[in-house]
Scaffold this motif. Sequence first.
Motif, short mmCIF file in Angstrom:
data_model
loop_
_atom_site.label_atom_id
_atom_site.label_comp_id
_atom_site.label_asym_id
_atom_site.label_seq_id
_atom_site.Cartn_x
_atom_site.Cartn_y
_atom_site.Cartn_z
N GLY A 155 0.30 -7.57 18.49
CA GLY A 155 -0.92 -8.37 18.60
C GLY A 155 -1.23 -9.12 17.32
O GLY A 155 -0.52 -9.05 16.31
N GLU A 156 -2.33 -9.80 17.39
CA GLU A 156 -2.81 -10.72 16.35
C GLU A 156 -2.66 -10.17 14.93
O GLU A 156 -2.02 -10.78 14.07
N ALA A 157 -3.23 -8.96 14.71
CA ALA A 157 -3.27 -8.43 13.34
C ALA A 157 -1.86 -8.24 12.78
O ALA A 157 -1.61 -8.47 11.59
N GLU A 158 -0.93 -7.81 13.64
CA GLU A 158 0.44 -7.56 13.19
C GLU A 158 1.13 -8.85 12.77
O GLU A 158 2.10 -8.83 12.01
N LEU A 159 0.66 -9.96 13.35
CA LEU A 159 1.33 -11.24 13.10
C LEU A 159 0.75 -11.96 11.89
O LEU A 159 1.20 -13.02 11.52
N ARG A 160 -0.30 -11.34 11.31
CA ARG A 160 -0.91 -11.95 10.12
C ARG A 160 -0.43 -11.25 8.86
O ARG A 160 -1.14 -11.15 7.88
N LYS A 161 0.79 -10.70 8.89
CA LYS A 161 1.30 -9.97 7.74
C LYS A 161 2.48 -10.70 7.11
O LYS A 161 3.20 -11.45 7.78
N GLU A 207 16.63 7.88 11.57
CA GLU A 207 17.50 6.77 11.93
C GLU A 207 17.27 5.60 10.97
O GLU A 207 18.16 5.15 10.29
N TYR A 208 16.01 5.12 10.93
CA TYR A 208 15.66 4.07 9.98
C TYR A 208 14.53 4.58 9.11
O TYR A 208 13.72 5.39 9.55
N ARG A 209 14.46 4.07 7.89
CA ARG A 209 13.34 4.50 7.06
C ARG A 209 12.91 3.34 6.19
O ARG A 209 13.68 2.39 5.96
N SER A 210 11.70 3.46 5.73
CA SER A 210 11.19 2.43 4.83
C SER A 210 10.01 3.00 4.06
O SER A 210 9.34 3.90 4.53
N GLY A 211 9.84 2.48 2.86
CA GLY A 211 8.60 2.76 2.16
C GLY A 211 7.66 1.60 2.42
O GLY A 211 8.08 0.55 2.91
N ALA A 212 6.40 1.83 2.13
CA ALA A 212 5.46 0.71 2.24
C ALA A 212 4.64 0.68 0.97
O ALA A 212 4.14 1.71 0.50
N PHE A 213 4.56 -0.51 0.38
CA PHE A 213 3.76 -0.70 -0.82
C PHE A 213 2.75 -1.78 -0.51
O PHE A 213 3.10 -2.93 -0.25
N TYR A 214 1.47 -1.36 -0.44
CA TYR A 214 0.45 -2.32 -0.01
C TYR A 214 -0.04 -3.11 -1.21
O TYR A 214 -0.36 -2.53 -2.25
N LEU A 215 -0.10 -4.39 -1.03
CA LEU A 215 -0.78 -5.20 -2.02
C LEU A 215 -2.22 -5.22 -1.55
O LEU A 215 -2.56 -5.94 -0.63
N TRP A 216 -3.01 -4.36 -2.16
CA TRP A 216 -4.32 -4.04 -1.62
C TRP A 216 -5.17 -5.27 -1.42
O TRP A 216 -5.18 -6.18 -2.22
N GLY A 217 -5.86 -5.28 -0.32
CA GLY A 217 -6.76 -6.40 -0.02
C GLY A 217 -5.98 -7.58 0.50
O GLY A 217 -4.78 -7.68 0.33
N GLU A 218 -6.66 -8.43 1.21
CA GLU A 218 -5.98 -9.61 1.74
C GLU A 218 -5.83 -10.62 0.62
O GLU A 218 -6.69 -10.77 -0.23
N LYS A 274 1.68 -15.92 13.16
CA LYS A 274 0.33 -16.44 12.89
C LYS A 274 0.24 -17.03 11.48
O LYS A 274 -0.45 -18.02 11.24
N VAL A 275 0.97 -16.37 10.56
CA VAL A 275 0.98 -16.87 9.19
C VAL A 275 1.61 -18.26 9.18
O VAL A 275 1.10 -19.20 8.57
N ASP A 277 -2.45 -10.00 4.84
CA ASP A 277 -1.97 -8.73 4.28
C ASP A 277 -0.56 -8.94 3.76
O ASP A 277 0.26 -9.55 4.44
N VAL A 278 -0.30 -8.40 2.59
CA VAL A 278 1.07 -8.48 2.07
C VAL A 278 1.57 -7.06 1.84
O VAL A 278 0.87 -6.24 1.25
N LEU A 279 2.77 -6.76 2.35
CA LEU A 279 3.35 -5.42 2.22
C LEU A 279 4.73 -5.51 1.61
O LEU A 279 5.54 -6.35 2.03
N GLY A 280 4.98 -4.60 0.66
CA GLY A 280 6.34 -4.45 0.19
C GLY A 280 7.02 -3.38 1.03
O GLY A 280 6.48 -2.29 1.18
N VAL A 281 8.17 -3.73 1.60
CA VAL A 281 8.84 -2.76 2.49
C VAL A 281 10.34 -2.77 2.26
O VAL A 281 10.88 -3.64 1.57
N HIS A 282 11.00 -1.79 2.89
CA HIS A 282 12.46 -1.76 2.91
C HIS A 282 12.96 -2.49 4.15
O HIS A 282 12.19 -2.72 5.08
N PRO A 283 14.26 -2.81 4.19
CA PRO A 283 14.79 -3.51 5.39
C PRO A 283 14.57 -2.73 6.68
O PRO A 283 14.40 -3.32 7.75
N GLY A 284 14.57 -1.39 6.58
CA GLY A 284 14.41 -0.57 7.79
C GLY A 284 13.06 -0.74 8.47
O GLY A 284 12.88 -0.35 9.62
#
Lengths: 409, 247
Positions: A194-200, A97-108, A160-161, A121-128
């Motif tokens: 939760g907390e960790a998800e909101l610090r992205k 239904e929806y898809r996305s890639g994830a590109f991690y900018l390693w490390g905080e 949180k950011v 944490d910084v992530l490169g993602v698609h709109p999905g």
Amino acid sequence: MLEAALEILSVLGRNRLRTVLTALSVAWGVFMLALLLGAGHGLENGVDWEFRDDAVTSVWVRSGKTSLPFAGRGPGRDVRFTNDDYEAAGREVPAIEYRSGAFYLWGEFQVRHRNQHSAFDVLGVHPGFRHVEKAEMVRGRFLHDVDLEERRKVAVIGTKVRQSLFGDDDPLGKRIEIRGLAFLVVGEYEDVGGEAELRKIYVPITTAQLLYNSPERIHSLVFTLSNNDLEESRLASESIRLLLARRHDVAPEDRRAIRVHNNLEEYKRLTAVFGWIHVFVWIVALGTLLAGVVGVGNIMLVAVAERTKEIGIRKAIGATPRSIVGMIVCEAVLITAVSGYAGLVAGVLLVEAIANAAIELPLFRNPAVDLRITWIATLILIVCGALAGLFPALRAARVDPIVALREGD
Amino acid sequence: MSPSPGAVVRLEAVSKTYRSGKEALAVLKNVDLRVERGEMVAIMGSSGSGKSTLLNILGILDRYDSGAYYLDGRLIRNLGEREAARFRNRFVGFVFQAFNLLAFKTALENVALPLYYRGVGRRARTRDALEYLERVGLSGRAHHRPAELSGGERQRVAVARALVTQPELLLADEPTGALDTQTSYELMDLFEELNAAGLTVLIVTHEHDIAERAHRIVRLRDGRIEHGDPTTTDEGHPPPNGGFPPC
Ligand SMILES: Nc1ncnc2c1ncn2[C@@H]1O[C@H](COP(=O)(O)OP(=O)(O)OP(=O)(O)O)[C@@H](O)[C@H]1O
Ligand SMILES: [Mg+2]
């Protein structure tokens, strides 16, 4: 009816100890029922809580090293996903239904706004990705296709950011610095994860790839499926895996090279386990209740045997068999219903107390007793009481007054 | 033959046999009996002669095998339990040798109980019960339980309970059996007083001095009514309302 109740109370009051003991056994049964139901509910809530973060139908695919030789290539090779994999999955697996890639900018990263800075944490993602993460926009928007096409330097930040960089200010249209590059904040999201998800911080995947000079590379692929049927979801995630295996010359059975985590499968597995726990809880609880009811019936039977004289007297002065049956049944119902209800209330209160104490246990959360169930239980109690009283009552109705009255006092 | 309006009790050739296993015991054999309204009748006979059985049939507690029993002109035969209970409640009052009061209820509650089964409201019940306790001279002990009362008092509570429904017929099975002489006489005074007010009373007794106070003595022997010398069986007290000749 009131008359009958008063008459019954006068009888029950006569043998207080026995009445109390009978009542206690029923109350205990129902108390346990309430407790077990509350605990069962707590477990269910716990499972839902564990899975609250991401879409239940999400499938995460990560790459690893090959563990089997295939197509003339030895094991130990790194598998790397690319933009083409992302496109191919969308083309070839219709269940997605929806898809996305994830590109991690390693490390905080040290992310900065004016003089405020902190690591995120910084992530490169698609709109999905928004649908996979179940992120709720509180301000602005999520990433668009245009952002990706033009490799815009825009960012969507978690609440949180925003709090740590902007305080209570509106972050939209402001710039934040990531690795020395300025990104425009276009949206702020909430996530129940939760907390960790909101610090992205999410940025367009193309921008992230560019930043790292690997414009084709995707670290992992995530999908949501349009169907939450377990079988279909298994088939879909399997076909995604095989597709990727084919594209990367990986042996079809090599599950280390391409790791698929089907959230739904995990969810269903746990809910199935808890479904059985639920059934078990009901069986135990109803068993306890049944024991209580049998106890009431038994004690009523003893009581009737002891009371043949009384019943004989009542008949001699004009009690009909029906009124005798009514009397015994009502006694049983009264004991069962009142004590059962007391047990229920006690159980519910304890469950509430546990819920309020907010004890943190894995897979256990917010135990509660459904109010509807308490009503059903009350109804069941009344029926059980009536059943418990019926047999002794019929026996009482058969008492022959002549025989009963001839017995000595 | 239409029942005479004055006869409260009319038995025609009533027989009753107890069967236990193969043995059959004929307890009542073709008993004819007629009791007029306002009579006071004593029933005597040796132990096992069937007195209690007779009384239980009269009180619709027991069934009979053949014959006919008319209570106040109504044929009482093969009643269902429910109807029997209703008739008992309406037409007869029982007094037993062993009092048979409910120990966990007060005198007042005991007396009120038959009215409960008649469907009388609580307030009216209490009022009537108090009235009848007063009539037996026990209004002062209304809130005592049987255990706190003397034998004579208990029996008077039982009498009040028997009377509270204003029955046609008071049936007493050895009511003085558990009482001393003095108390027995007091109870008989009460029965006479009630009888003088129009109540029909049947008393089963072993004691001659108790039986003497009835208008008439019926003697049972081996399940039959003895028709001996009328001067000795009939003690010659005329029924208060001038009434009907004994049959
Ligand atoms: N339910 C019964 N089954 C079998 N026999 C019975 C039953 N009830 C009474 N009898 C017998 O019937 C006979 C008459 O009993 P009943 O109680 O009428 O005697 P009674 O005249 O009242 O005696 P008593 O003066 O001792 O009270 C007795 O022989 C008794 O054993
Ligand atoms: Mg007897």
